[in-house]
Design a protein around this motif. Structure first.
Motif, PDB file in Angstrom:
ATOM      1  N   SER A  15       0.835  -1.206   0.000  1.00 19.56           N
ATOM      2  CA  SER A  15       0.000   0.000   0.000  1.00 19.56           C
ATOM      3  C   SER A  15       0.868   1.254   0.000  1.00 19.56           C
ATOM      4  N   ALA A  16       1.886   1.270   0.852  1.00 17.23           N
ATOM      5  CA  ALA A  16       2.769   2.444   0.936  1.00 17.23           C
ATOM      6  C   ALA A  16       3.489   2.689  -0.383  1.00 17.23           C
ATOM      7  N   VAL A  17       3.984   1.633  -1.017  1.00 15.37           N
ATOM      8  CA  VAL A  17       4.700   1.771  -2.290  1.00 15.37           C
ATOM      9  C   VAL A  17       3.767   2.303  -3.377  1.00 15.37           C
ATOM     10  N   LEU A  18       2.558   1.772  -3.445  1.00 18.01           N
ATOM     11  CA  LEU A  18       1.596   2.254  -4.447  1.00 18.01           C
ATOM     12  C   LEU A  18       1.263   3.722  -4.237  1.00 18.01           C
ATOM     13  N   CYS A  19       1.065   4.105  -2.993  1.00 21.93           N
ATOM     14  CA  CYS A  19       0.690   5.496  -2.695  1.00 21.93           C
ATOM     15  C   CYS A  19       1.855   6.453  -2.944  1.00 21.93           C
ATOM     16  N   ALA A  22       2.204   6.874  -6.719  1.00 24.06           N
ATOM     17  CA  ALA A  22       1.195   7.781  -7.272  1.00 24.06           C
ATOM     18  C   ALA A  22       1.522   9.229  -6.942  1.00 24.06           C
ATOM     19  N   ALA A  23       2.009   9.473  -5.739  1.00 28.18           N
ATOM     20  CA  ALA A  23       2.359  10.843  -5.342  1.00 28.18           C
ATOM     21  C   ALA A  23       3.540  11.356  -6.166  1.00 28.18           C
ATOM     22  N   LEU A  24       4.539  10.503  -6.384  1.00 28.59           N
ATOM     23  CA  LEU A  24       5.693  10.916  -7.173  1.00 28.59           C
ATOM     24  C   LEU A  24       5.322  11.169  -8.631  1.00 28.59           C
ATOM     25  N   LEU A  25       4.291  10.491  -9.104  1.00 33.54           N
ATOM     26  CA  LEU A  25       3.787  10.714 -10.459  1.00 33.54           C
ATOM     27  C   LEU A  25       2.795  11.876 -10.512  1.00 33.54           C
ATOM     28  N   ARG A  26       2.669  12.568  -9.386  1.00 30.12           N
ATOM     29  CA  ARG A  26       1.791  13.744  -9.271  1.00 30.12           C
ATOM     30  C   ARG A  26       0.324  13.427  -9.547  1.00 30.12           C
ATOM     31  N   GLN A  27      -0.084  12.247  -9.129  1.00 30.96           N
ATOM     32  CA  GLN A  27      -1.471  11.831  -9.299  1.00 30.96           C
ATOM     33  C   GLN A  27      -2.268  12.152  -8.033  1.00 30.96           C
ATOM     34  N   PRO A  28      -3.519  12.553  -8.178  1.00 29.37           N
ATOM     35  CA  PRO A  28      -4.369  12.697  -6.997  1.00 29.37           C
ATOM     36  C   PRO A  28      -4.766  11.301  -6.502  1.00 29.37           C
ATOM     37  N   PRO A  29      -5.332  11.202  -5.310  1.00 32.16           N
ATOM     38  CA  PRO A  29      -5.774   9.885  -4.841  1.00 32.16           C
ATOM     39  C   PRO A  29      -6.734   9.263  -5.858  1.00 32.16           C
ATOM     40  N   LYS A  90      -8.114  16.373  -2.471  1.00 37.16           N
ATOM     41  CA  LYS A  90      -7.772  15.556  -3.632  1.00 37.16           C
ATOM     42  C   LYS A  90      -6.549  16.104  -4.360  1.00 37.16           C
ATOM     43  N   THR A  91      -5.436  16.176  -3.628  1.00 38.08           N
ATOM     44  CA  THR A  91      -4.179  16.583  -4.233  1.00 38.08           C
ATOM     45  C   THR A  91      -3.202  15.418  -4.140  1.00 38.08           C
ATOM     46  N   PHE A  96       0.664  10.886  -0.114  1.00 39.06           N
ATOM     47  CA  PHE A  96       1.697  10.730   0.919  1.00 39.06           C
ATOM     48  C   PHE A  96       1.060  10.419   2.273  1.00 39.06           C
ATOM     49  N   VAL A  97      -0.085  11.011   2.551  1.00 39.75           N
ATOM     50  CA  VAL A  97      -0.811  10.707   3.789  1.00 39.75           C
ATOM     51  C   VAL A  97      -1.271   9.250   3.766  1.00 39.75           C
ATOM     52  N   LEU A  98      -1.779   8.795   2.633  1.00 37.27           N
ATOM     53  CA  LEU A  98      -2.180   7.395   2.512  1.00 37.27           C
ATOM     54  C   LEU A  98      -0.983   6.461   2.701  1.00 37.27           C
ATOM     55  N   ALA A  99       0.165   6.843   2.141  1.00 36.05           N
ATOM     56  CA  ALA A  99       1.384   6.038   2.312  1.00 36.05           C
ATOM     57  C   ALA A  99       1.809   6.012   3.770  1.00 36.05           C
TER      58      ALA A  99
END
Length: 122
Positions: A15-19, A22-29, A90-91, A96-99
């Motif tokens: 879960s942490a790796v996926l989140c 996504a954050a590094l790819l500048r994706q919203p949740p 939704k930023t 990062f919070v999810l991670a």
């Protein structure tokens, strides 16, 4: 090694790796990151049921029982809080919070295992 700890480690770290990815790819949740945190919560619910069954079957918590159950209840709240954060903001930073939720639960799970086995804290 306890199978619950092994499965929990895999779920939390995946879960942490996926989140983080996504954050590094500048994706919203998105569905993937939110569902990965839901998987952490689902695992914790299964862990809680397993802990109750283990105690009812006579396997005692060798450390402080109140500390174990306190960690478990707190760990159950962490993914829920991260989920609400991600829904409300939704930023990409919400990922990062999810991670952080996955990593926090991983650390708490490791500590719960130490308490269950009666290992003194560091």
């Amino acid at each position: 090694m306890d199978p619950f700890l092994l499965v929990g480690t895999l779920v939390c770290l995946l879960s942490a790796v996926l989140c983080i990815g996504a954050a590094l790819l500048r994706q919203p949740p998105n569905d993937i990151t939110i569902l990965s945190v839901a998987a952490v919560e689902l695992f914790l619910l299964a862990y809680a049921v397993g802990a109750v069954v283990r105690q009812v079957a006579g396997e005692p918590v060798l450390g402080e029982a109140w500390e174990f159950w306190g960690y478990l209840l707190t760990a159950l709240v962490v993914p829920v809080g991260a989920f609400w954060w991600a829904i409300l903001e939704k930023t990409r930073w919400s990922n990062f919070v999810l991670a952080a939720a996955g990593l926090t639960v991983f650390v708490m799970l490791f500590r719960m295992e130490q308490i269950w086995d009666g290992v003194a804290g560091l």
